[in-house]
Design an enzyme around this catalytic site. Structure first.
Site, PDB file in Angstrom:
ATOM      1  N   GLN A 188     -47.912 -19.553 -62.272  1.00 39.87           N
ATOM      2  CA  GLN A 188     -47.027 -19.197 -63.392  1.00 39.87           C
ATOM      3  C   GLN A 188     -46.249 -17.899 -63.213  1.00 39.87           C
ATOM      4  OE1 GLN A 188     -47.202 -18.140 -68.171  1.00 39.87           O
ATOM      5  NE2 GLN A 188     -48.974 -19.103 -67.252  1.00 39.87           N
TER       6      GLN A 188
ATOM      7  N   LEU B 290     -42.463 -27.421 -46.475  1.00 43.58           N
ATOM      8  CA  LEU B 290     -42.488 -26.796 -45.162  1.00 43.58           C
ATOM      9  C   LEU B 290     -43.878 -26.235 -44.911  1.00 43.58           C
ATOM     10  CD1 LEU B 290     -40.292 -26.153 -42.997  1.00 43.58           C
ATOM     11  CD2 LEU B 290     -40.124 -23.871 -44.033  1.00 43.58           C
TER      12      LEU B 290
ATOM     13  N   LYS C 297     -47.365 -22.676 -41.453  1.00 41.58           N
ATOM     14  CA  LYS C 297     -48.330 -22.304 -40.409  1.00 41.58           C
ATOM     15  C   LYS C 297     -48.080 -23.116 -39.138  1.00 41.58           C
ATOM     16  CE  LYS C 297     -51.745 -20.367 -43.467  1.00 41.58           C
ATOM     17  NZ  LYS C 297     -52.990 -20.533 -44.203  1.00 41.58           N
TER      18      LYS C 297
ATOM     19  N   ASN D 238     -45.978 -14.771 -54.779  1.00 45.61           N
ATOM     20  CA  ASN D 238     -47.173 -14.284 -55.489  1.00 45.61           C
ATOM     21  C   ASN D 238     -48.423 -14.916 -54.897  1.00 45.61           C
ATOM     22  OD1 ASN D 238     -46.424 -16.824 -56.800  1.00 45.61           O
ATOM     23  ND2 ASN D 238     -47.955 -16.357 -58.352  1.00 45.61           N
ATOM     24  N   PHE D 239     -48.472 -14.851 -53.562  1.00 48.25           N
ATOM     25  CA  PHE D 239     -49.687 -15.286 -52.869  1.00 48.25           C
ATOM     26  C   PHE D 239     -50.798 -14.279 -53.116  1.00 48.25           C
ATOM     27  CE2 PHE D 239     -46.658 -17.203 -49.637  1.00 48.25           C
ATOM     28  CZ  PHE D 239     -46.907 -18.502 -50.025  1.00 48.25           C
TER      29      PHE D 239
ATOM     30  N   ARG E 180     -50.575 -12.805 -43.112  1.00 45.37           N
ATOM     31  CA  ARG E 180     -51.350 -13.768 -42.304  1.00 45.37           C
ATOM     32  C   ARG E 180     -50.453 -14.906 -41.817  1.00 45.37           C
ATOM     33  NH1 ARG E 180     -55.251 -12.527 -46.210  1.00 45.37           N
ATOM     34  NH2 ARG E 180     -54.809 -14.325 -47.524  1.00 45.37           N
TER      35      ARG E 180
ATOM     36  N   LYS F 206     -57.945 -11.375 -56.112  1.00 42.01           N
ATOM     37  CA  LYS F 206     -57.103 -12.416 -56.711  1.00 42.01           C
ATOM     38  C   LYS F 206     -57.178 -12.262 -58.226  1.00 42.01           C
ATOM     39  CE  LYS F 206     -57.746 -16.064 -53.285  1.00 42.01           C
ATOM     40  NZ  LYS F 206     -58.322 -17.403 -53.030  1.00 42.01           N
TER      41      LYS F 206
ATOM     42  N   TYR G  47     -55.938 -13.961 -62.146  1.00 39.76           N
ATOM     43  CA  TYR G  47     -55.272 -14.918 -63.027  1.00 39.76           C
ATOM     44  C   TYR G  47     -54.988 -14.250 -64.375  1.00 39.76           C
ATOM     45  CZ  TYR G  47     -55.994 -18.911 -59.930  1.00 39.76           C
ATOM     46  OH  TYR G  47     -55.940 -19.786 -58.880  1.00 39.76           O
ATOM     47  N   GLU G  48     -54.181 -14.926 -65.161  1.00 38.12           N
ATOM     48  CA  GLU G  48     -53.709 -14.416 -66.452  1.00 38.12           C
ATOM     49  C   GLU G  48     -54.765 -13.633 -67.247  1.00 38.12           C
ATOM     50  OE1 GLU G  48     -50.669 -14.669 -68.363  1.00 38.12           O
ATOM     51  OE2 GLU G  48     -51.821 -13.407 -69.708  1.00 38.12           O
TER      52      GLU G  48
ATOM     53  N   ASP H 176     -49.066 -13.290 -66.688  1.00 42.59           N
ATOM     54  CA  ASP H 176     -48.262 -14.120 -65.794  1.00 42.59           C
ATOM     55  C   ASP H 176     -46.770 -14.002 -66.104  1.00 42.59           C
ATOM     56  OD1 ASP H 176     -50.286 -15.103 -64.268  1.00 42.59           O
ATOM     57  OD2 ASP H 176     -50.584 -16.919 -65.440  1.00 42.59           O
TER      58      ASP H 176
ATOM     59  N   GLY I  35     -47.206  -0.341 -85.170  1.00 40.89           N
ATOM     60  CA  GLY I  35     -46.246   0.742 -85.369  1.00 40.89           C
ATOM     61  C   GLY I  35     -46.591   1.586 -86.587  1.00 40.89           C
ATOM     62  N   GLY I  36     -45.612   2.288 -87.065  1.00 41.70           N
ATOM     63  CA  GLY I  36     -45.844   3.209 -88.179  1.00 41.70           C
ATOM     64  C   GLY I  36     -45.826   2.543 -89.546  1.00 41.70           C
ATOM     65  N   GLN I  37     -45.469   1.275 -89.613  1.00 43.14           N
ATOM     66  CA  GLN I  37     -45.411   0.583 -90.900  1.00 43.14           C
ATOM     67  C   GLN I  37     -46.607  -0.362 -91.014  1.00 43.14           C
ATOM     68  OE1 GLN I  37     -43.165   1.509 -92.989  1.00 43.14           O
ATOM     69  NE2 GLN I  37     -41.718   2.537 -91.610  1.00 43.14           N
TER      70      GLN I  37
END
Ligand code: CAO
Length: 424
Positions: A17, A72, A75, A96-97, A104, A136, A138-139, A168, A246-248
């Site tokens: 993601q 593709l 390797k 984002n490997f 590598r 590694k 994740y979210e 993500d 916030g301030g409110q």
């Protein structure tokens, strides 16, 4: 009409993601995004949470519109050679490997610069440099290490994950800004550069107000938090429930049918400038002049009781009725909208924020369109590519490879099983 990023070509090595969010935005702004995928498999999300047999999942289709796909095996030596050609032909490589995967694969920053000194290499990792740099992520992990989880939820419950994918998608948006900034600098410097966005950093950036409160807490209790005045404060920012950041002061209040409808609620902001209007609307005119209620400072220790009184009024109206009345008095508020209500919202459809897309395998589906509207570069959302759908055209039309070469690449297995694409 031309598109803002027309002429920019992105080599998209992203998956899941975070990275795909970034490259989808760039594609919507007009960049040619070429998604490189592992033959036979592709982005792992193509098959995750599948709702239609043998079709790309919504997880994939909703994050990869307006892109092209080439399969593709990077390797495989022939695959590596094609990748080198692609690096020479593109402006930006986004990945984002897991940490170290690109090295590598044989494509270090140094190697990429040798191949194309103008290339911008943009990466998302879980962490920046430090003890966790090889992890590694994740979210939900990002939400935990970026400060969101410890500050989300109620004081008497555990830390909570938020449904907004701030780790993500949040990081992807940060990365997209880094990329266009680097493209802008390149117009002057003529050089590429690295653009790194760590998920921990992006989440923390979005939790900036909580680091603000961490420093304020040294000076005494956080008076707008629900813990004040009766609860206790420790030495770190507590969970604020539904209090406004916030301030409110604000809170989520029940509306009519809350007993049966889990989303019959409204967010109500007791904004100081409209305090008199609030008192008038809820029938508490005496609060306008009562010194216990007349000023924001006097109200702070009484917020819980004040919101309970306002809730007696909101509970007598539907969330839409309450919103209409309050908005007419300029009182900031918003209904808690369910995903069903959002999906069916005609104005979001009209603005292109929710779009219905046709797909040859799965049929039509809803997606979130470009939330950023450019007047000179309108977004037309196109369906996500099938796995390897554009392999042939990219080899032929972009890289200008001849048929014998394509046949060799194909025979090497670098393109996977789904072909032949070489002309017979
Ligand atoms: N041809 C050949 N090999 C390929 C390939 C291709 N086209 N595309 C990827 N690969 C290989 C990679 O080179 C890598 O091989 P090595 O492990 O031998 O180096 C392998 O596939 C797996 O890639 P990965 O490490 O990125 O995937 P993973 O499932 O192990 O980890 C994830 C997934 C998300 C945890 C990891 O990528 C990560 O931490 N990314 C950075 C943070 C991030 O973006 N997280 C958000 C994920 S949700 O958006």
């Amino acid at each position: 009409m031309g598109k803002a990023l027309e002429g920019i070509r992105i080599l998209d090595f992203t998956h899941v993601q975070s990275g795909p969010t970034c490259t989808q935005l760039l594609a919507w702004f007009g960049a040619d995004v070429i998604k490189v995928e592992k033959p036979g498999v592709g982005d792992v999300t193509r098959a995750q949470l599948r709702d239609v047999a043998n079709a790309d999942s919504l997880y994939f289709t909703m994050l990869n519109s307006n892109k092209r796909s080439i399969t593709l095996d990077t390797k495989n030596p022939e695959g590596k050679a094609v990748l080198e050609e692609l690096i020479k032909s593109c402006d930006v490589l986004v990945e984002n490997f897991a940490p170290g995967a690109l090295d590598r694969m044989g494509f270090s920053w140094t190697r990429i610069q040798e191949l194309n000194p103008r290339m911008i290499v943009a990466s998302i990792k879980g962490f920046g440099p430090g003890p966790y740099q090889d992890h590694k992520v994740y979210e939900n992990v990002a939400q935990c290490v970026g400060g969101a989880a410890s500050t989300t939820g109620f004081d008497d419950g555990p830390p909570l994950i938020t449904g907004a994918q701030i780790g993500d998608s949040g990081t992807g948006v940060h990365l997209a800004l880094g990329i266009v900034t680097a493209l802008f600098q390149r117009t002057v410097s003529g050089r590429g550069q690295r653009v790194d966005a760590a998920m921990q950093d992006a989440v923390l950036n979005l939790c900036r107000v909580k680091l603000r409160d961490q420093q304020r807490i040294q000076q005494g209790p956080l008076k707008e938090y629900p813990q004040y005045p009766h609860g206790t404060f420790g030495d770190s920012v507590p969970r604020a429930g539904n209090a406004s950041g916030g301030g409110q002061p604000g809170w989520i209040l029940k509306c009519k049918n809350w007993e049966t409808d889990p989303n019959a609620y409204i967010y109500f902001v007791a904004q100081a400038p409209v305090w008199d209007a609030i008192c008038n609307v809820i029938g508490k005119n005496e609060w306008i002049t009562d010194p216990d209620y007349a000023t924001p400072a006097a109200r702070l220790p009484r917020l819980k009781a004040i919101f309970a009184t306002i809730e007696e009024w909101t509970a007598s109206k539907t969330k839409f009725e309450a919103t209409a009345i309050l908005s007419a008095h300029n009182i900031p508020c918003g209904p808690i909208l369910s995903m069903k209500e959002i999906a069916e919202d005609p104005s979001l459809r009209k603005s292109g924020t929710i779009v219905e897309i046709d797909h040859p395998v799965r049929g039509s589906y809803l997606t979130v369109g470009n939330p950023i509207k450019l007047s000179d570069s309108p977004t037309v959302v196109e369906r996500s590519p099938l796995l390897g759908e554009h392999t042939g055209e990219i080899l032929r039309d972009l890289l200008k490879l001849d048929e014998p070469r394509i046949r060799n690449i194909e025979m090497s297995g670098a393109l996977g099983e789904r072909f032949p694409i070489a002309a017979e």
